[in-house]
Design a protein around this motif. Structure first.
Motif, PDB file in Angstrom:
ATOM      1  N   TYR A 255     -14.962 -36.480  -7.730  1.00  0.00           N
ATOM      2  CA  TYR A 255     -13.673 -36.008  -7.230  1.00  0.00           C
ATOM      3  C   TYR A 255     -12.726 -35.742  -8.397  1.00  0.00           C
ATOM      4  O   TYR A 255     -12.665 -36.524  -9.358  1.00  0.00           O
ATOM      5  CB  TYR A 255     -13.009 -37.056  -6.334  1.00  0.00           C
ATOM      6  N   ALA A 256     -11.960 -34.646  -8.322  1.00  0.00           N
ATOM      7  CA  ALA A 256     -10.826 -34.420  -9.211  1.00  0.00           C
ATOM      8  C   ALA A 256      -9.598 -35.014  -8.541  1.00  0.00           C
ATOM      9  O   ALA A 256      -9.343 -34.758  -7.361  1.00  0.00           O
ATOM     10  CB  ALA A 256     -10.630 -32.924  -9.461  1.00  0.00           C
ATOM     11  N   SER A 257      -8.820 -35.810  -9.301  1.00  0.00           N
ATOM     12  CA  SER A 257      -7.784 -36.634  -8.680  1.00  0.00           C
ATOM     13  C   SER A 257      -6.437 -36.474  -9.378  1.00  0.00           C
ATOM     14  O   SER A 257      -6.064 -37.286 -10.239  1.00  0.00           O
ATOM     15  CB  SER A 257      -8.209 -38.105  -8.708  1.00  0.00           C
ATOM     16  N   PRO A 258      -5.669 -35.431  -9.035  1.00  0.00           N
ATOM     17  CA  PRO A 258      -4.323 -35.295  -9.598  1.00  0.00           C
ATOM     18  C   PRO A 258      -3.307 -36.134  -8.805  1.00  0.00           C
ATOM     19  O   PRO A 258      -3.373 -36.214  -7.577  1.00  0.00           O
ATOM     20  CB  PRO A 258      -4.032 -33.800  -9.435  1.00  0.00           C
ATOM     21  N   ASP A 259      -2.379 -36.770  -9.517  1.00  0.00           N
ATOM     22  CA  ASP A 259      -1.340 -37.595  -8.900  1.00  0.00           C
ATOM     23  C   ASP A 259       0.002 -37.312  -9.559  1.00  0.00           C
ATOM     24  O   ASP A 259       0.075 -36.958 -10.738  1.00  0.00           O
ATOM     25  CB  ASP A 259      -1.631 -39.093  -9.062  1.00  0.00           C
ATOM     26  N   VAL A 260       1.059 -37.549  -8.797  1.00  0.00           N
ATOM     27  CA  VAL A 260       2.423 -37.587  -9.317  1.00  0.00           C
ATOM     28  C   VAL A 260       2.977 -38.971  -9.045  1.00  0.00           C
ATOM     29  O   VAL A 260       2.887 -39.468  -7.918  1.00  0.00           O
ATOM     30  CB  VAL A 260       3.322 -36.517  -8.658  1.00  0.00           C
ATOM     31  N   LEU A 261       3.539 -39.620 -10.072  1.00  0.00           N
ATOM     32  CA  LEU A 261       4.145 -40.934  -9.918  1.00  0.00           C
ATOM     33  C   LEU A 261       5.639 -40.822 -10.152  1.00  0.00           C
ATOM     34  O   LEU A 261       6.087 -40.109 -11.067  1.00  0.00           O
ATOM     35  CB  LEU A 261       3.545 -41.947 -10.899  1.00  0.00           C
ATOM     36  N   PHE A 262       6.422 -41.537  -9.327  1.00  0.00           N
ATOM     37  CA  PHE A 262       7.875 -41.450  -9.397  1.00  0.00           C
ATOM     38  C   PHE A 262       8.460 -42.832  -9.154  1.00  0.00           C
ATOM     39  O   PHE A 262       7.984 -43.579  -8.287  1.00  0.00           O
ATOM     40  CB  PHE A 262       8.392 -40.450  -8.356  1.00  0.00           C
ATOM     41  N   SER A 263       9.484 -43.173  -9.928  1.00  0.00           N
ATOM     42  CA  SER A 263      10.169 -44.453  -9.763  1.00  0.00           C
ATOM     43  C   SER A 263      11.621 -44.205  -9.374  1.00  0.00           C
ATOM     44  O   SER A 263      12.463 -43.931 -10.239  1.00  0.00           O
ATOM     45  CB  SER A 263      10.101 -45.266 -11.064  1.00  0.00           C
ATOM     46  N   PRO A 264      11.965 -44.293  -8.077  1.00  0.00           N
ATOM     47  CA  PRO A 264      13.341 -44.037  -7.652  1.00  0.00           C
ATOM     48  C   PRO A 264      14.308 -45.135  -8.056  1.00  0.00           C
ATOM     49  O   PRO A 264      15.514 -44.920  -8.092  1.00  0.00           O
ATOM     50  CB  PRO A 264      13.229 -43.940  -6.125  1.00  0.00           C
ATOM     51  N   ARG A 265      13.769 -46.338  -8.341  1.00  0.00           N
ATOM     52  CA  ARG A 265      14.606 -47.459  -8.787  1.00  0.00           C
ATOM     53  C   ARG A 265      13.729 -48.445  -9.558  1.00  0.00           C
ATOM     54  O   ARG A 265      12.501 -48.328  -9.556  1.00  0.00           O
ATOM     55  CB  ARG A 265      15.274 -48.173  -7.600  1.00  0.00           C
ATOM     56  N   MET A 266      14.365 -49.387 -10.211  1.00  0.00           N
ATOM     57  CA  MET A 266      13.634 -50.349 -11.026  1.00  0.00           C
ATOM     58  C   MET A 266      12.602 -51.098 -10.202  1.00  0.00           C
ATOM     59  O   MET A 266      12.860 -51.530  -9.086  1.00  0.00           O
ATOM     60  CB  MET A 266      14.624 -51.355 -11.650  1.00  0.00           C
ATOM     61  N   ASP A 267      11.383 -51.238 -10.755  1.00  0.00           N
ATOM     62  CA  ASP A 267      10.284 -52.015 -10.175  1.00  0.00           C
ATOM     63  C   ASP A 267       9.678 -51.391  -8.921  1.00  0.00           C
ATOM     64  O   ASP A 267       8.910 -52.046  -8.217  1.00  0.00           O
ATOM     65  CB  ASP A 267      10.723 -53.455  -9.854  1.00  0.00           C
ATOM     66  N   LEU A 268      10.014 -50.148  -8.619  1.00  0.00           N
ATOM     67  CA  LEU A 268       9.444 -49.444  -7.471  1.00  0.00           C
ATOM     68  C   LEU A 268       8.741 -48.182  -7.959  1.00  0.00           C
ATOM     69  O   LEU A 268       9.343 -47.363  -8.648  1.00  0.00           O
ATOM     70  CB  LEU A 268      10.544 -49.083  -6.467  1.00  0.00           C
TER      71      LEU A 268
END
Length: 300
Positions: A255-268
């Motif tokens: 599998y090819a596995s693209p992701d986007v990661l985002f932190s809207p606030r500290m520790d999340l």
């Protein structure tokens, strides 16, 4: 007014100096010394780290020949997980899946099942890191077990539903793996392999032994978001029922596995992505769908 203010400042400073300090109270980035956004299971360790996560997945596959014996499975699954580090080098985790599954045969007959799946317990030990704070190199090993906590699903007359509709295997399945992580500025890298050795379970079914691999690179140009691209693979032996091998399944899939990661606030940390099958060498006729994924992880 100057004297009272000076006295208040002195008292406040004394209280702060005497207050107990615990790394678990600090933000996760401060405690481990690395600002890299990491999804559940790939985080850097520090003593007292407590992390909760929830991961939603939607997936399916079709087994068999169209208009002959095709069987279509579709599943929505939410994994609820908690991980705790009692020691700076050890992570203990538990994952509880909640599943809703539908199986439709070529005759258009349907079976539906939903409920709790099989719980997975793991222990991850970090055997090497080049330094205790803000490590650049991490090497870890993983051991665990999947337990038969899913209930056996039955039809109205009391007979067991088909194996494909069941939410669990009814078996005790040990697992073990290794992983290496490297952090270099805005980049981070992961390579891991985990082996599964299923035992025999419900209706005489035994899933094939398998190895699952991941190679991933992540680029984080800003504090709050990152892009990740991975290659996930699975090598597995054919499953069997009472010793008779199934015609469909077993082999290799990638599998090819693209992701986007985002932190809207500290520790999340919120992650969204998809797993797209691009290499399919499974035995027989098995056509998997892409796997949609959305996860949320929070450090306390």
């Amino acid at each position: 007014m100057k004297a009272p203010l000076s006295l208040l400042s002195s008292l406040l400073g004394a209280v702060l100096a005497l207050a107990p300090v615990s790394s678990a109270w600090a933000c996760a980035t401060c405690a481990c010394g690395d600002p890299t956004l990491m999804s559940m299971g790939t985080e850097q360790p520090f003593s007292g780290r407590l992390r909760f996560s929830s991961t939603l997945r939607g997936w399916g596959h079709t087994v068999g020949q169209d208009n002959v014996d095709a069987l279509r499975l579709r599943e929505a699954r939410m994994d609820v997980a908690v991980a705790y580090a009692p020691l700076p080098w050890l992570f203990l985790s538990a994952t509880l899946p909640l599943q809703a599954r539908e199986v439709r045969s070529v005759s258009l007959a349907r079976e539906r099942g939903w409920g709790v799946g099989d719980v997975e317990l793991t222990a991850k030990a970090f055997l090497y890191q080049d330094r205790a704070f803000s490590a650049d190199h991490l090497f870890s090993v993983l051991v665990g077990v999947k337990l038969p906590t899913a209930p056996k699903l039955r039809l109205e007359d009391g007979t067991l539903m088909d194996l494909d509709t069941q939410l669990g295997s009814g078996s005790v399945d040990p697992l073990a793996g290794i992983a290496y992580q490297h952090f270099r500025g805005s980049w981070s890298f992961l390579a891991s392999a985990t082996g599964f050795l299923p035992t025999r379970g419900i209706l005489g079914y035994r899933a094939g032994a398998s190895v699952r691999t991941t190679m991933a690179a992540q680029y984080q140009p800003a504090e709050r978001w990152a892009l990740r691209l991975g290659l996930d693979g699975r090598i597995e032996a054919a499953s069997d029922i009472d010793g008779e091998k199934e015609e469909n399944g077993g082999g290799v899939i990638g599998y090819a596995s693209p992701d986007v990661l985002f932190s809207p606030r500290m520790d999340l940390v919120v992650a969204a992505g998809v797993r797209v099958p691009f290499f399919n060498r499974l035995r027989g006729r098995v056509a998997p769908t892409p796997i949609a994924m959305l996860s949320v992880a929070y450090d306390l």
